[in-house]
Each structure stands twice: as structure tokens, then as C-alpha cells.
Design a protein around this motif. Structure first.
Motif, mmCIF file in Angstrom:
data_model
loop_
_atom_site.group_PDB
_atom_site.id
_atom_site.type_symbol
_atom_site.label_atom_id
_atom_site.label_comp_id
_atom_site.label_asym_id
_atom_site.label_seq_id
_atom_site.Cartn_x
_atom_site.Cartn_y
_atom_site.Cartn_z
ATOM 1 N N ILE A 264 -6.450 -9.915 10.770
ATOM 2 C CA ILE A 264 -6.345 -9.022 9.616
ATOM 3 C C ILE A 264 -5.845 -7.650 10.047
ATOM 4 N N ILE A 265 -6.339 -7.122 11.155
ATOM 5 C CA ILE A 265 -5.883 -5.813 11.636
ATOM 6 C C ILE A 265 -4.389 -5.841 11.910
ATOM 7 N N GLN B 167 -2.093 -7.729 10.518
ATOM 8 C CA GLN B 167 -1.371 -7.747 9.246
ATOM 9 C C GLN B 167 -1.423 -6.386 8.551
ATOM 10 N N VAL B 168 -2.586 -5.756 8.579
ATOM 11 C CA VAL B 168 -2.727 -4.453 7.934
ATOM 12 C C VAL B 168 -1.807 -3.435 8.605
ATOM 13 N N GLU B 169 -1.783 -3.436 9.934
ATOM 14 C CA GLU B 169 -0.927 -2.497 10.651
ATOM 15 C C GLU B 169 0.554 -2.759 10.378
ATOM 16 N N GLU B 170 0.943 -4.018 10.193
ATOM 17 C CA GLU B 170 2.348 -4.357 9.958
ATOM 18 C C GLU B 170 2.774 -4.194 8.506
ATOM 19 N N LYS B 171 1.875 -4.478 7.552
ATOM 20 C CA LYS B 171 2.291 -4.564 6.150
ATOM 21 C C LYS B 171 1.656 -3.542 5.221
ATOM 22 N N VAL B 172 0.535 -2.958 5.603
ATOM 23 C CA VAL B 172 -0.193 -2.104 4.667
ATOM 24 C C VAL B 172 -0.127 -0.633 5.055
ATOM 25 N N LEU C 181 -8.085 -2.877 -4.594
ATOM 26 C CA LEU C 181 -7.810 -3.035 -3.171
ATOM 27 C C LEU C 181 -7.132 -4.369 -2.895
ATOM 28 N N LEU C 182 -7.672 -5.440 -3.432
ATOM 29 C CA LEU C 182 -7.111 -6.773 -3.191
ATOM 30 C C LEU C 182 -5.703 -6.893 -3.762
ATOM 31 N N GLU C 183 -5.470 -6.326 -4.933
ATOM 32 C CA GLU C 183 -4.132 -6.369 -5.537
ATOM 33 C C GLU C 183 -3.129 -5.591 -4.688
ATOM 34 N N MET D 281 0.383 -9.046 2.242
ATOM 35 C CA MET D 281 -0.562 -9.610 3.203
ATOM 36 C C MET D 281 -0.736 -11.076 2.811
ATOM 37 N N ASP D 282 -0.845 -11.955 3.785
ATOM 38 C CA ASP D 282 -0.913 -13.375 3.442
ATOM 39 C C ASP D 282 -2.159 -13.667 2.602
ATOM 40 N N GLU D 283 -2.009 -14.604 1.681
ATOM 41 C CA GLU D 283 -3.049 -14.901 0.688
ATOM 42 C C GLU D 283 -4.343 -15.377 1.334
#
Length: 122
Positions: free
Chosen positions: A9-10, A12-17, A71-73, A80-82
Motif C-alpha cells: 500500500i505504501i 502504491q500511495v507514493e506512486e499514485k496518491v 478518502l476511499l473515493e 490505486m488498485d481496487e
């Protein structure tokens, strides 16, 4: 298992969020680097003779009121992957908390609109 999921998750968050301008919630750019970047920018403008106005806002309790649904939306909109979004959703839903001071304990209560203040998710 939880550590493995956290690492995925970290990443993905660093790459996409988290944008490159984001300070805080990252290892490479903590809140202190925001202060340094801000100070550097402002002193540069002052040195150029430009007018500088600064407004300080206190967001210290901002995450206490973040809607889980919003947040989820936002995570979904950032692609972020589902699977990870659903895992975070399940982690947020149905959480309870209580206060313990010395031997006095409050009753368990549901955690509703805010982010858990336990171990950092991000």
C-alpha cells in the motif's frame, strides 16, 4: 502479513496518491522539509524586494474529520488498485476505540468519520 500489505500500500500511495510537492506522511519529505522549502522561497522573494504575506492555518486535527468514503473515493480516482482500496475500507470499517488512564477504562466506541490515530497507515 500486515507488514507485507503495508509495504504494498505504501508503494502504491507514493506512486499514485502523494504528489512530489507533498510533505509529511513520507520518509523522504517529512513536514520539516516543507518548512525549509517555504522559508527558502519566502526569503528569496524578500531578497528580490517582492511583497510577501503569510497566512498560517492549523490543520492539526484535520484527519479527525476525514470522511472514510471521501478518502476511499480519492484513492480510487488516483488509480490505486481496487484490492488495496477494499483492504483499506475493511480496515477502517467496524473499528472501535477506548481510553485507558491508569486503571480506569472507558467503554468501547465505534470510530466513525476520522482516520485511526493508531500506527500510521501511510
Amino acid at each position: 502479513m500486515e507488514q507485507l500489505i503495508l509495504e504494498v500500500i505504501i508503494k502504491q500511495v507514493e506512486e499514485k496518491v502523494i504528489r512530489s510537492s507533498q510533505h509529511g506522511f513520507t520518509n523522504e519529505r517529512p513536514c520539516l522539509t516543507n518548512l525549509i522549502a517555504f522559508y527558502d522561497g519566502m526569503t528569496g522573494w524578500v531578497d528580490e524586494g517582492r511583497a510577501v504575506d503569510v497566512v498560517y492555518l492549523d490543520f492539526s486535527k484535520a484527519f479527525d474529520t476525514v470522511s472514510h468514503n471521501i478518502l476511499l473515493e480519492k484513492l480510487r480516482r488516483r488509480r490505486m488498485d481496487e484490492w488495496s482500496v477494499r483492504w483499506i475500507e475493511k480496515w477502517l470499517n467496524g473499528r472501535t476505540q477506548r481510553a485507558v488512564v491508569s486503571s480506569a477504562e472507558s467503554s468501547w466506541r465505534p470510530v466513525t468519520p476520522g482516520i485511526s490515530t493508531g500506527p500510521n497507515l501511510f
